[in-house]
Design a protein around this motif. Structure first.
Motif, short mmCIF file in Angstrom:
data_model
loop_
_atom_site.label_atom_id
_atom_site.label_comp_id
_atom_site.label_asym_id
_atom_site.label_seq_id
_atom_site.Cartn_x
_atom_site.Cartn_y
_atom_site.Cartn_z
N ASP A 214 52.17 -20.53 -64.05
CA ASP A 214 53.42 -19.87 -64.43
C ASP A 214 53.09 -18.67 -65.30
O ASP A 214 52.11 -18.69 -66.05
CB ASP A 214 54.33 -20.83 -65.21
N ASP A 215 53.90 -17.63 -65.21
CA ASP A 215 53.64 -16.42 -65.98
C ASP A 215 53.59 -16.68 -67.48
O ASP A 215 52.85 -16.01 -68.20
CB ASP A 215 54.71 -15.36 -65.69
N ASP A 216 54.36 -17.64 -67.95
CA ASP A 216 54.40 -17.90 -69.39
C ASP A 216 53.32 -18.88 -69.84
O ASP A 216 53.27 -19.25 -71.02
CB ASP A 216 55.78 -18.40 -69.82
N GLN A 217 52.46 -19.33 -68.92
CA GLN A 217 51.41 -20.28 -69.27
C GLN A 217 50.00 -19.75 -69.01
O GLN A 217 49.04 -20.26 -69.59
CB GLN A 217 51.60 -21.58 -68.48
N ILE A 218 49.86 -18.75 -68.19
CA ILE A 218 48.54 -18.32 -67.76
C ILE A 218 47.69 -17.79 -68.92
O ILE A 218 46.47 -17.87 -68.89
CB ILE A 218 48.65 -17.27 -66.63
N ASP A 219 48.33 -17.28 -69.97
CA ASP A 219 47.58 -16.77 -71.12
C ASP A 219 47.38 -17.82 -72.22
O ASP A 219 46.69 -17.56 -73.20
CB ASP A 219 48.31 -15.57 -71.73
N ASN A 220 47.97 -18.99 -72.04
CA ASN A 220 47.90 -20.04 -73.05
C ASN A 220 46.62 -20.85 -72.89
O ASN A 220 46.45 -21.56 -71.89
CB ASN A 220 49.12 -20.95 -72.93
N PRO A 221 45.69 -20.77 -73.85
CA PRO A 221 44.42 -21.50 -73.71
C PRO A 221 44.60 -23.01 -73.56
O PRO A 221 43.72 -23.69 -73.01
CB PRO A 221 43.67 -21.16 -75.01
N ASP A 222 45.71 -23.55 -74.06
CA ASP A 222 45.92 -25.00 -74.01
C ASP A 222 46.62 -25.46 -72.72
O ASP A 222 46.80 -26.66 -72.52
CB ASP A 222 46.76 -25.44 -75.21
N ALA A 223 47.01 -24.51 -71.88
CA ALA A 223 47.74 -24.86 -70.65
C ALA A 223 46.76 -25.21 -69.53
O ALA A 223 45.62 -24.75 -69.49
CB ALA A 223 48.64 -23.71 -70.23
N TRP A 224 47.26 -26.06 -68.61
CA TRP A 224 46.49 -26.43 -67.43
C TRP A 224 47.24 -25.94 -66.19
O TRP A 224 48.47 -25.90 -66.18
CB TRP A 224 46.32 -27.95 -67.33
N PRO A 225 46.52 -25.58 -65.13
CA PRO A 225 47.21 -25.16 -63.91
C PRO A 225 47.95 -26.33 -63.27
O PRO A 225 47.51 -27.48 -63.35
CB PRO A 225 46.07 -24.67 -63.01
N ASP A 226 49.08 -26.03 -62.67
CA ASP A 226 49.85 -27.04 -61.95
C ASP A 226 49.44 -26.96 -60.48
O ASP A 226 50.04 -26.26 -59.68
CB ASP A 226 51.35 -26.78 -62.11
N TRP A 227 48.42 -27.72 -60.12
CA TRP A 227 47.84 -27.64 -58.78
C TRP A 227 48.82 -28.14 -57.71
O TRP A 227 48.82 -27.66 -56.58
CB TRP A 227 46.58 -28.50 -58.70
N THR A 228 49.61 -29.13 -58.05
CA THR A 228 50.40 -29.84 -57.03
C THR A 228 51.89 -29.55 -57.08
O THR A 228 52.62 -29.86 -56.14
CB THR A 228 50.23 -31.35 -57.21
N GLY A 229 52.35 -28.97 -58.18
CA GLY A 229 53.79 -28.84 -58.40
C GLY A 229 54.35 -30.02 -59.16
O GLY A 229 55.49 -29.99 -59.62
N TRP A 230 53.53 -31.08 -59.31
CA TRP A 230 53.96 -32.28 -60.04
C TRP A 230 52.88 -32.73 -61.02
O TRP A 230 52.85 -33.90 -61.44
CB TRP A 230 54.23 -33.43 -59.05
N CYS A 231 51.99 -31.82 -61.38
CA CYS A 231 50.90 -32.19 -62.28
C CYS A 231 51.46 -32.65 -63.62
O CYS A 231 52.44 -32.11 -64.13
CB CYS A 231 49.95 -31.01 -62.48
N GLY A 232 50.80 -33.69 -64.17
CA GLY A 232 51.27 -34.27 -65.42
C GLY A 232 52.19 -35.45 -65.20
O GLY A 232 52.71 -36.02 -66.15
#
Length: 263
Positions: A214-232
């Motif tokens: 997501d645009d608001d997460q890509i710069d956040n070092p603590d964020a993880w990519p949402d590979w599946t759309g349901w990650c987490g």
């Protein structure tokens, strides 16, 4: 009309240089009239408290925007910002307690944004790395990305892994990412063989594609990519195996929590 000394005729010249020409006298009279009217209606606020502005300037400095650059961005005289922070030691003056409203508003309007940083200011390279890695996962070869960025291919690899990057590099990569992430590389000059090699490399190194960020997460070092759309979530755990995408930490944690809850 400008006087020989450089200061234009008007209210300031009337008071500071004691000019009594018709233009200066009229300007001073109009100023006094407007001032009296504003005072009568309770609208006379020639100065504002400098402390909130000073706090904002210090916060911007911690972000990487120095006070001289801030003055340029805000269009405020450098002397005003200098006195706001340091006063005037030569005259024994403490930092300003009051500030003109227009200067305060201009300074407070400057936000801690990437576009306001000086070109060589070092910043966290997380977003830069992720954007380049996502483009490789899309099929853009590193050689093509280096060409479009105008950098030597031998130096490009460091940008993919560096902890800190210059603000100018981050801005350039952001622009390239916005330009390319929707495009098919094979339709824009990347040979099919190179595109497939890029995607294979990204998969081996678990570089997330553009759609995982997501645009608001890509710069956040603590964020993880949402590979599946349901990650987490527990559903994300199952989708990872169905689409054969390596399991991510948020889904592993969600799976563990779901098992504990069911026990």
């Amino acid at each position: 009309m400008t006087a020989p000394g450089g200061r234009p005729h008007g209210n300031a010249k009337y008071h500071l240089e004691k000019c009594r020409c018709r233009t200066c006298c009229d300007a001073a009279s109009a100023y006094d009239t407007n001032r009296s009217r504003a005072i009568a209606y309770g609208r006379w606020h020639p100065y504002v408290d400098a402390e909130p502005v000073r706090t904002h300037v210090k916060a911007l400095s911690e972000f990487g925007i120095g006070w001289m650059r801030l003055a340029k961005i805000a269009g405020v005289p450098r002397g005003s910002v200098s006195k706001l922070l340091y006063g005037d030691p030569r005259r024994g003056m403490a930092p300003s307690k009051r500030l003109l409203p227009k200067n305060a508003q201009a300074i407070l309007a400057v936000e801690p944004a990437l576009e306001h940083l000086g070109s060589r200011v070092p910043i966290d390279g997380t977003g830069t790395r992720r954007r380049l890695q996502a483009l490789v996962a899309k099929g853009w070869s590193q050689s093509e990305l280096a060409r479009r960025l105008g950098v030597d291919r031998a130096n490009f690899g460091g940008t993919m892994t560096r902890g800190l990057v210059c603000a100018s590099t981050a801005r350039t990569v952001n622009g390239l990412y916005d330009e390319l992430w929707r495009l098919d590389p094979e339709q824009h000059g990347v040979p099919a063989r190179w595109a497939e090699q890029a995607r294979t490399l990204a998969a081996d190194r678990r570089w997330a594609p553009p759609g995982a960020w997501d645009d608001d997460q890509i710069d956040n070092p603590d964020a993880w990519p949402d590979w599946t759309g349901w990650c987490g979530t527990p559903d994300g755990y199952r989708i990872h195996y169905r689409v054969r995408v390596p399991l991510c930490p948020p889904c592993r944690t969600a799976r563990t929590d779901a098992r504990k809850a069911a026990a």
